[in-house]
Design a protein around this motif. Structure first.
Motif, short mmCIF file in Angstrom:
data_model
loop_
_atom_site.label_atom_id
_atom_site.label_comp_id
_atom_site.label_asym_id
_atom_site.label_seq_id
_atom_site.Cartn_x
_atom_site.Cartn_y
_atom_site.Cartn_z
N LEU A 11 71.47 29.63 49.29
CA LEU A 11 70.36 29.68 48.20
C LEU A 11 70.63 29.61 46.97
N TRP A 12 72.20 30.20 46.61
CA TRP A 12 72.62 29.84 45.34
C TRP A 12 72.84 28.59 44.95
N LEU A 13 73.39 27.86 45.98
CA LEU A 13 73.59 26.27 45.88
C LEU A 13 72.31 25.43 45.47
N ILE A 14 71.20 25.82 46.19
CA ILE A 14 70.03 25.16 45.98
C ILE A 14 69.56 25.39 44.16
N GLY A 15 69.81 26.79 43.89
CA GLY A 15 69.62 27.27 42.42
C GLY A 15 70.25 26.21 41.40
N ALA A 16 71.81 26.04 42.18
CA ALA A 16 72.85 25.35 41.26
C ALA A 16 72.35 24.04 41.31
N SER A 17 71.70 23.37 42.28
CA SER A 17 71.41 21.89 42.35
C SER A 17 70.42 21.90 41.21
N GLU A 18 69.37 22.73 41.16
CA GLU A 18 68.32 22.84 40.29
C GLU A 18 68.63 22.67 38.55
N ILE A 19 69.91 23.69 38.75
CA ILE A 19 70.13 23.67 37.23
C ILE A 19 70.92 22.48 36.99
N MET A 51 73.79 15.84 43.38
CA MET A 51 73.70 17.11 43.59
C MET A 51 72.93 17.35 45.09
N ASP A 52 72.01 16.16 45.15
CA ASP A 52 71.23 16.29 46.47
C ASP A 52 72.16 15.97 47.59
N VAL A 53 73.14 15.20 47.40
CA VAL A 53 74.06 14.42 48.41
C VAL A 53 74.82 15.66 48.65
N VAL A 54 75.17 16.73 47.80
CA VAL A 54 76.08 18.00 47.94
C VAL A 54 75.23 18.76 48.98
N LEU A 55 73.95 19.00 48.51
CA LEU A 55 73.31 20.12 49.13
C LEU A 55 72.98 19.70 50.66
N VAL A 56 72.81 18.47 51.01
CA VAL A 56 72.37 18.28 52.18
C VAL A 56 73.38 18.14 53.05
N THR A 57 74.74 17.87 52.36
CA THR A 57 75.98 17.59 53.26
C THR A 57 76.48 19.16 53.76
N VAL A 58 76.31 20.05 52.62
CA VAL A 58 76.64 21.41 52.85
C VAL A 58 75.75 22.17 53.79
N SER A 59 74.44 21.83 53.72
CA SER A 59 73.44 22.57 54.59
C SER A 59 73.94 21.94 56.10
N ALA A 76 66.03 24.26 51.70
CA ALA A 76 66.79 23.15 51.17
C ALA A 76 66.48 21.85 51.45
N ALA A 77 65.65 21.62 52.82
CA ALA A 77 65.17 20.43 53.11
C ALA A 77 64.06 20.25 52.22
N LEU A 78 63.12 21.02 51.94
CA LEU A 78 61.99 20.59 51.06
C LEU A 78 62.29 20.58 49.61
N TYR A 79 63.25 21.06 49.26
CA TYR A 79 63.88 20.73 47.51
C TYR A 79 64.31 19.52 47.85
N LEU A 80 65.22 18.91 48.88
CA LEU A 80 65.71 17.68 48.91
C LEU A 80 64.48 16.51 48.86
N ALA A 141 64.74 17.15 60.76
CA ALA A 141 65.26 16.87 61.96
C ALA A 141 66.81 16.53 61.81
N LEU A 142 67.37 15.94 60.84
CA LEU A 142 68.96 16.10 60.65
C LEU A 142 69.52 17.31 60.91
N PHE A 143 68.87 18.25 60.24
CA PHE A 143 69.45 19.60 60.45
C PHE A 143 69.19 20.28 61.89
N THR A 144 68.26 19.79 62.51
CA THR A 144 67.87 20.39 63.97
C THR A 144 69.00 19.59 64.84
N VAL A 145 69.18 18.51 64.72
CA VAL A 145 70.12 17.56 65.47
C VAL A 145 71.52 18.20 65.52
N ALA A 146 71.97 18.16 63.88
CA ALA A 146 73.30 18.77 63.64
C ALA A 146 73.67 20.01 64.29
N GLY A 147 72.68 21.00 64.04
CA GLY A 147 72.64 22.35 64.60
C GLY A 147 72.34 22.36 66.24
#
Length: 199
Positions: A11-19, A51-59, A76-80, A141-147
């Protein structure tokens, strides 16, 4: 019981991405128009999608390593989805205003208030909403498959910690459709302003 959302590092990373989005956008445009260094401005503006690449990679990495899927991952998915779908328009909007203020560019034009132009504008904006919804679903879907998770049925989205945000996005998309393009199509109104400036 899930930890508080504020305790989630993601969540902090999402906030940092927005900033970071606004910092890179402001710095890039300031370099381009205030410092008159367009190449530096272009490099700084590359930080916006970075910033989007970092967020999706970390998630994705968090879920792939066994992290518990949560509403924060869904957020995070919605924000992306939103930043990719609306990001280009945001940069263009800010660029037009910086160009007008610092480089003698034309005055930015406001959205049309009525008539066929307003209807076209509303449908054009709504295509971005649909794109944001689709991108959110793809990232989920990416998150679902990855997890290694199972895909929930649409009716189960509200109760699913990962996919619940797509249910919220669906409700917002339907309301936007009715209040935006459909309303402008049925009740177009009039717009007597001169079409000057840039969008």
């Amino acid at each position: 019981m899930e930890d508080s959302l504020l305790a989630e590092p993601l969540l902090w990373l999402i906030g940092a991405s927005e900033i970071g989005l606004w910092v890179f956008l402001g710095a890039g445009l300031a370099a381009r128009y205030v410092l008159r260094r367009p190449r530096l401005g272009g490099v700084l503006l590359l930080g916006v999608p970075l910033m989007d690449v970092v967020l999706v990679t970390v998630s994705t990495a968090d879920l792939a390593s066994g992290g518990e899927p949560s509403r924060v991952h869904g957020l995070a998915a919605l924000y992306l989805g939103l930043t990719v779908a609306f990001g280009h328009s945001l940069v263009r909007w800010a660029d037009a205003r910086f160009a007008h203020r610092f480089a003698g560019g034309p005055r930015p034009v406001k959205p049309p208030r009525g008539g066929p132009a307003r209807m076209r504008h509303e449908w054009r904006e709504y295509r971005k909403v649909v794109l944001a919804w689709v991108l959110t679903a793809v990232v989920l879907a990416l998150f679902t498959v990855a997890g290694g998770l199972g895909f929930p049925a649409p009716g189960a989205w509200p109760a699913d910690p990962l996919w619940s945000w797509l249910g919220t996005a669906t409700v917002v998309a339907v309301i936007w459709l009715v209040a935006g393009p459909l309303w402008a199509t049925v009740f177009p109104g009039d717009d007597d302003r001169e079409p000057t400036g840039v969008r």
